[in-house]
Design a protein around this motif. Sequence first.
Motif, short mmCIF file in Angstrom:
data_model
loop_
_atom_site.label_atom_id
_atom_site.label_comp_id
_atom_site.label_asym_id
_atom_site.label_seq_id
_atom_site.Cartn_x
_atom_site.Cartn_y
_atom_site.Cartn_z
N ALA A 169 0.84 -1.19 0.00
CA ALA A 169 0.00 0.00 0.00
C ALA A 169 0.88 1.25 0.00
N LYS A 170 0.30 2.32 -0.53
CA LYS A 170 0.98 3.61 -0.55
C LYS A 170 0.05 4.62 0.10
N ILE A 171 0.64 5.64 0.73
CA ILE A 171 -0.13 6.70 1.37
C ILE A 171 0.25 8.03 0.73
N GLY B 177 -7.99 1.73 -6.34
CA GLY B 177 -7.69 0.85 -5.22
C GLY B 177 -7.62 1.54 -3.88
N ILE B 178 -8.37 2.65 -3.70
CA ILE B 178 -8.35 3.34 -2.42
C ILE B 178 -8.93 2.42 -1.34
N GLN B 179 -8.20 2.29 -0.25
CA GLN B 179 -8.60 1.42 0.84
C GLN B 179 -9.17 2.19 2.03
N VAL C 116 -9.47 20.24 5.38
CA VAL C 116 -8.92 19.02 5.97
C VAL C 116 -7.69 18.58 5.20
N ASN C 117 -6.74 18.02 5.92
CA ASN C 117 -5.61 17.33 5.31
C ASN C 117 -5.88 15.85 5.50
N LEU C 118 -5.90 15.10 4.40
CA LEU C 118 -6.21 13.68 4.43
C LEU C 118 -5.00 12.86 4.05
N ARG C 119 -4.85 11.73 4.69
CA ARG C 119 -3.88 10.73 4.26
C ARG C 119 -4.69 9.59 3.65
N VAL C 120 -4.48 9.37 2.37
CA VAL C 120 -5.27 8.38 1.62
C VAL C 120 -4.40 7.18 1.33
N THR C 121 -4.90 6.00 1.68
CA THR C 121 -4.18 4.74 1.47
C THR C 121 -4.77 4.01 0.28
N PHE C 122 -3.90 3.53 -0.61
CA PHE C 122 -4.36 2.73 -1.75
C PHE C 122 -3.36 1.62 -2.03
N LEU C 123 -3.85 0.57 -2.69
CA LEU C 123 -3.01 -0.57 -3.01
C LEU C 123 -2.20 -0.30 -4.27
#
Length: 67
Positions: free
Chosen positions: A4-6, A34-36, A58-65
Amino acid sequence: MAVAKIIEVSASSGASVEDAVRSGLKKVAGTVKGIQGAWINETKVVTDGDGNITEWRVNLRVTFLVE
């Protein structure tokens, strides 16, 4: 094995924090597959001279495969 990458993104809305998160995720989903999930890293507000909230940020950290 999954990898996964953020990424970190900023989004804003005049309506609410929830709307800012939704619009940010929708924009990211246009180019990232592939957003998880995501978490709110930071919440900010913009105010007018009377202390009324005019914008939510907002500051978001988005995780995806990673494929």
